[in-house]
Every structure is written in C-alpha cells, then in structure tokens.
Design a protein around this motif. Sequence first.
Motif, short mmCIF file in Angstrom:
data_model
loop_
_atom_site.label_atom_id
_atom_site.label_comp_id
_atom_site.label_asym_id
_atom_site.label_seq_id
_atom_site.Cartn_x
_atom_site.Cartn_y
_atom_site.Cartn_z
N ARG A 210 -7.27 15.36 69.93
CA ARG A 210 -8.32 15.22 71.34
C ARG A 210 -9.34 15.18 71.41
N TYR A 211 -9.89 14.67 72.41
CA TYR A 211 -11.68 14.73 72.73
C TYR A 211 -12.01 15.97 72.80
N ALA A 212 -12.73 16.76 73.30
CA ALA A 212 -12.93 18.20 73.08
C ALA A 212 -12.14 19.52 72.91
N ASP A 216 -13.99 16.84 66.24
CA ASP A 216 -15.38 16.06 65.16
C ASP A 216 -15.58 17.36 64.17
N PRO A 268 4.59 14.59 66.05
CA PRO A 268 3.84 13.43 67.49
C PRO A 268 3.34 14.17 68.83
N GLY A 269 2.21 13.58 69.32
CA GLY A 269 1.54 14.35 69.93
C GLY A 269 0.30 14.57 69.29
N ILE A 271 -2.52 13.27 68.73
CA ILE A 271 -3.71 13.28 69.58
C ILE A 271 -4.41 13.69 71.26
N ASN A 272 -2.96 14.61 71.12
CA ASN A 272 -3.03 14.65 72.24
C ASN A 272 -3.64 17.25 71.97
N MET A 273 -3.94 17.24 70.88
CA MET A 273 -3.58 18.73 70.06
C MET A 273 -5.06 18.37 70.12
N ASP A 274 -5.77 19.96 70.22
CA ASP A 274 -6.93 20.89 69.69
C ASP A 274 -6.44 21.66 69.20
N GLU A 277 -3.87 24.70 70.10
CA GLU A 277 -2.41 24.20 69.97
C GLU A 277 -1.43 24.00 68.41
N VAL A 281 1.66 24.70 66.13
CA VAL A 281 2.53 23.94 65.43
C VAL A 281 2.42 24.34 64.34
N ALA A 447 -12.56 9.88 70.39
CA ALA A 447 -11.20 9.60 70.89
C ALA A 447 -11.17 7.67 71.15
N ARG B 125 2.39 19.42 81.32
CA ARG B 125 2.02 19.02 79.67
C ARG B 125 3.27 19.47 79.24
N VAL B 130 5.71 14.88 74.11
CA VAL B 130 5.89 13.40 73.45
C VAL B 130 7.19 14.87 72.63
N GLY B 131 6.48 15.51 71.88
CA GLY B 131 7.44 15.89 71.01
C GLY B 131 8.70 16.81 70.83
N ARG B 132 8.54 18.11 71.72
CA ARG B 132 8.98 18.82 72.28
C ARG B 132 9.51 19.16 73.66
N THR B 151 0.18 10.50 76.11
CA THR B 151 -0.16 10.24 74.47
C THR B 151 -0.79 8.75 74.70
N GLY B 241 -8.24 8.14 74.39
CA GLY B 241 -9.41 7.06 74.18
C GLY B 241 -10.67 8.59 75.39
N ARG B 257 -21.46 20.11 77.96
CA ARG B 257 -20.53 19.93 76.05
C ARG B 257 -22.16 19.64 75.41
#
Lengths: 492, 295
Positions: A210-212, A216, A268-269, A271-274, A277, A281, A447, B125, B130-132, B151, B241, B257
């Motif tokens: 996830r971005y931020a 990175d 799954p998902g 791409i949206n995890m920091d 999370e 997980v 991202a 959220r 999408v997973g859970r 996603t 993105g 940031r």
Amino acid sequence: MRWKLVVGCFLAVLGTAWGVAQTGRFAGVTITVFTQPPPYIAKPVMMFAPDWERITGAKVRLITAPWGELYPKMYSSFALGQGLFDIVIMPAAWLPDFAEAGFLVPLDDLIAKDPAIEWNDIIPVYRERIVSWGGKVYAVPMDGDSHIFYYRKDALENPEYQARFKAKYGYDLPVPPRTWKQVRDIAEFFHGWDWDGDGVMNYGVVEPRRYAGQADWCFFSRAVGYVALPGQPGGLFFDPVTMKPRINSPGHIKALEDYVEIMKFGVPGMINMDSGEVRSVFASGVAAMAIDWGDIGVISEVGKESKVKGKVGYAVLPGSMEVWNFAQNQWVTLKEPNQAGYLAFGGWVAAIDRNSKNIAAAYDFISYLSRPANSYISVTTSETGFNPYRKSHFETLAGWIGFGFGRDAAAAYLKAINDTIGHPNVQPDLRIPGAAKYFEALDAQLALVVAGQKTPKAALDEVARIWEQITEEYGRAAQLKAYRLSLGLPSP
Amino acid sequence: MIGKTAQRQGRLFLAPTVILLLCFTIFPLLFTIALMFGEARFVGGGLRIEFVGGRNWVRLFGDERFWNALGVTVRIVAMAVSLEYLLGLGLALLLDRKLRGQAVFRVLFIVPMLLTPIAVGYMWRMIFDVGRGPITGILERLGLAPVGWLTESSVAIYSIVITDIWQWTPFMFLILYAALQAIPKDYIEAARVDGASGWQVFRRITLPLLAPASIAAVLLRTIECFKIVDTIYIMTGGGPGRSTESMTLFGYAIGFRAFDLDYGATISFSLFLAVLVSSMVFVTLTRRLREVRME
C-alpha cells in the motif's frame, strides 16, 4: 564478627548518603519528552518515568503528536529556538537533518562520563553509524530496526510438501530460502490451497504494498541482495562519488520486477495492505512467508489471537546469486547468495535539543531508558515498539520466555535479528537531509507499478529523475558529503 | 451620534474576536500565501522562506499527479453529491408521508452521519475486503467471482463514492426533510383541488419551494466533499496507484510525508480555489435557473 558489623554499617551509611544525594540530583527540574502517542514508542517513557522521577526528584512531561506532525513540530521547535522539548524520540533517519542544522546536543562527552549506559554493549552498527553524524554522537539508540524474513515451519519443513516441491521444481525446498528466486517458487507452491489443514485457504506470501504503508522499505529489502555487492558502498541509493541516483540500476529494476511478481502469490487484497495489517494477517495463519521488522515475531509468538505460535521460522533476508556490479556496470554471479541485511528505518533514537535548559537531566533520563536492564524490559514488553539493539538483549532468553516466546522460538528470532544487524555487509537506511522526500518520490511510483499503471523501469527512471531534482534542490556537494558521511566514507 | 467612549468600548468588545480571527485565520492564511510564493527551508536555526515567484504554481500546473488528484476529487464530488441529493430527497419525500414507525426511521437514517469518517472508513474497508469481507462471501455463495472493491484501480473510486453516499445522504435527508415540513400544506391542497397530479404537485410546487434548501445542502456537501481525505486515507490510501488520491490526500503526502512545505501549501491553496470556483459556478447556475423559471 565485629568487623563485619562495622563494614555493614559503613556500607549502609554510604548507601543512604548516596541515595539522599541521588534523590535530590535533579529536584525541581521538569524535562519534556516529545514523541508519538502511546502505546508504541511512548510506552517505555511512561513505564520508566516514575522510577526515574523517584530517584532524581525530577519530573517527566510526555508530549505526543501523531506521526505526520512529529517532524514539522520537532523541526519548528528546533529551528525557531523555542526549546519546547528537552528530549525528542524520533526515527533515526531524521538525525542527519537535525544534526547537520546544529539542532542537537553532541553526546560524546556525556556518554564517556556515564558508565551506567554501557555504551559498548550497544551493537556497533547502531552506536557507530545510526546515531552519529560527522564523527559525533547525537542520539542514543532506543530501538534496533531491521527487516527479517518469516516463514511457516509447519509448511516448509513438512516432508510431504518438500517431496512435492522437489518433484515440481527440481530442487530441494530450501529452509529457509536463501534467494528471492527460491522465495518466488515457494510462494507459488504454497499459494491457493489449504496446506495447514484448518479449513481456511492459504497463500504464498503477505507483504505490504500500500502507498504510505511502509512498502518502500520492503522494496529495498528485496533490492539489497541485488545491488549491495560486498566492498562496494552506496549500492542501495546513490553513487558515492557523483551522487547520481542508482535507483534505476538493472539490480533495482530486477528487484522491483520480483516485488511485483510475488504479488501473484500473495494474500488477496495485499495491494491495499500496510505493515500493520500484514502482521495480523500473518499471525492469522494464512500466509507461508512474510517480510517485516521484529514485530511479526512478537505478534506471532505472544499475540493472544495468533494461530501460528511456535510455527514460525526466522531468517535473515534472502538475497541473490546475481548481483549488479556498479563498478563494472554488469551482473556478477557469486558462489553464495548475497544476503546483505537492511536496517530498514534504522530504529527510534533519543536526542536532546541544543536549546534545552536541562541537558544534564535530559541525558540522565535517556541513559536511564537505555541502560541494559531497563532497555531489556522495553524490548521484551508488548506494545513498546522497541526491538533489540544491545548485545545483552540477545544473551538472556529469560525475558523473552517471560514475554511469551517459546525457548526455541526466542533463540531463532534473536539469531535472525542478530545475524542481520551483525552482517558485515548490512546496509543502513538512507540518512541524508531530505530523506523523506526521496522516499516519498519512490513510494508514489511503487504504488503506480503495483497497480499496473507503470512498468518497473519507467517508474524507477522517474524516481531517478525526481531524486536528481531533490539533490539539486539541497545542493549536490552538500548531499554528497552527507551521503558519504552516512556510509562512513571520508568527505569528497 | 455615538460618543468616543462608546466607540472605544465597542472596539474593546470586538478585540478578542479580531485577535482570534487574526491568529487562527488571517495569519495562517498569510503564512500559506508566503509559502506558496517561496521556498521554505529550515536552515541555520530558523525557518527561511525565499521568494521564488510563481515557481510552485508552475510546478503544480505541470504536475501530472496534481491533475490526477483534481480529476479524482471532481469525479467523487460529482458522483457522491448528486446521488446523495437524489437519495436524500427520496428519503425525505418518503418520510414526509404518514408512515408507521416514522420516528424510528428518522433516527436510523441519520445514524451514519453521526459516526466519525475514520470509523466509517474502517467499517467499509472490512465490508469491501476482497479476502475476508462479507460482500465477497455473498458473491461466492451466489457463484460469482469476487470483486476487488478496493484493490482494482477501475473499481476503487466507486467504493469510495458508495461509502461517502452511505455516510452523507442523511445530511441531505435532514435538510430536505426539514424544508419539506416547512412547505405550507395549503399550496399543495389548492393544487390538488385544481386537479394537479402527484407529479405536477412535486414538479411545480414542492421542488421549487425546496430550491433554497437544496442549494444550501448541495453547496455545503460540495464544499465538504472536495476536502474528502479521512475515508480515502483509511480505505485505500489513495490507491491502487493513484486511482483514489484526492487533492487533500495529495497535499498531505507532499506536505507531511515529503515535508515539502511550500509545494504542500500551494496544493492546499489550489484546493481552496477549486472549491471557491465550483461553489461560485454552482450558485450562479442555480440563480440563473431560478431567474429563467421566474420569467
């Protein structure tokens, strides 16, 4: 018998006198500590302040601000000479900005006169590189940060799975994996089926994208094996001679391609995890492998909700047999994988504002927090956010077992961290003025790559272009000097 | 004639307000303007702002990320506010009739508005996970493929819009319902006596009488929606993105940031200009529309 009584009385009087002297040492003084809100990072201050106050007669005032406000508030307090905070507990990456501007008190003399801090007990990379700038020490480490590799032992060490893996990929399933190529194969193998038999689908990996979301640092954890050739300093960020970015080298591009490809085998998902999370997980038991600071280890072994207690293996980051040689401008193949560690983030450090009116008391409190016995409690207590950074933290398992780790898990966990930070080719994080700007530029492009909106090469070329702009903005000569300082190289 | 003493007293009473206004509105605004036309550097023990003219604005207009953020924000505002208005109006009309349990519905409808956007962000959220998430579970039971609500770049913005609609439709409902209640029943009864149909009553009487409240509600929501940040920050962080990166989130990333204060200030001010222009355009258009109708 009589002489024992006399000695005993003498010691008692001496002890009392010393105690009385100690009690009043900083009576009437109030020191202000500034960091992020509890529990993480602020918790040890809250844990140890009452004891220190009782011993010294001083008072500790804790002021906190959310992450996004820490840097501007610290900087404005320093720069405007407001002296709002005596002590700041901050990310090590900010130290160059503050030290270069002359905002912090050099601590060398104070440390030299303070045997209680046991300075040499701190692991060399932290005490020599992370907290020093221009040959002077400006902070005391509070936390040792490095990325390590996590894997599920019950999956990777299962003989049946090992046989199936060998049949499919033609080589023994390596435990732990030593290259990113092996990680990719293992992730593919364990992706999309219930290999732990709990009725829940399992996946290959979980990493932040996830971005931020601290992704990175995960990128650099992959890149380090491809670009940090032993004996060639500065591979990870800039050319230490010209200050030209190396971020778009073939090694970095290869790392970014891996970084994207492994997502096919991710939870799954992802791409949206920091990072936060990712930890929960992994502890929920659905992923075979992960990259993180020491936190996954703690959450997995100690967390009440963890389903993987005793099932986690710990290792140094995998690397690569092929490493980009910047001197020869070509790939070189090594006999052993290049598993250079990466001190991602670098940990939290405590420093003193040069405008502080209570420098002695502020240093004493920092020393108190960092002393071996107290810091051992900090690193073995939940929700402090502090990871081990002293040799003594690794030597005694009792605290870790009391914390909730099993004996074997504690030993393996500490070994992975110790091997990482003690690695001769361990790479420090970027520690030059404007580091946050460089990282933000990279994170924004990462991202786009993970969303499929840019190719790895195009994105890293763009990062290189922006990094050049930032370098010009700060002054190439000054940045080069700072970068070389951060690598421990002489000034150009 | 007001005496000098009275004038002095008046100034004295006004002073606290003026001071507060200066401290919390005028000075920060002036500081932001100074930042926009300068380069802010913390050097040599102080904050130095060097005048660089319009450099930050040139950078802004040439920044692809800015145009993306502006586009994302405008799309969210347009979709969310228009749907919130329509749904809010529908609910208000529904409850304007005599219904059993009307009081309970009224309370239920405004509950989402009372939650903090952060909590709403976390809730949606989880729902969209999408997973859970429960939606994935339902889709799987129906034999349908899961959708990457948060996603997939092409879908994520609609998930944000759905969340915003869920939370802020009650705001529209509340204002429009109050305005409906204030419409004199005589007008409607007179129209009915004259043989007007339900649609005609709505179009010729209810809607025009609701116009002032509608304009206020849409304007307020537009201004608020332009500043959307918390739900996006929690739900997608602006991704995948940059597909959901709003202006505020973009400004936050640059200012807090990257610690690029001058460029961050320029982004913030550009958002202010965008809100101002949109509001003026909206008010002018609605005024013209009303004038045309009056004629």
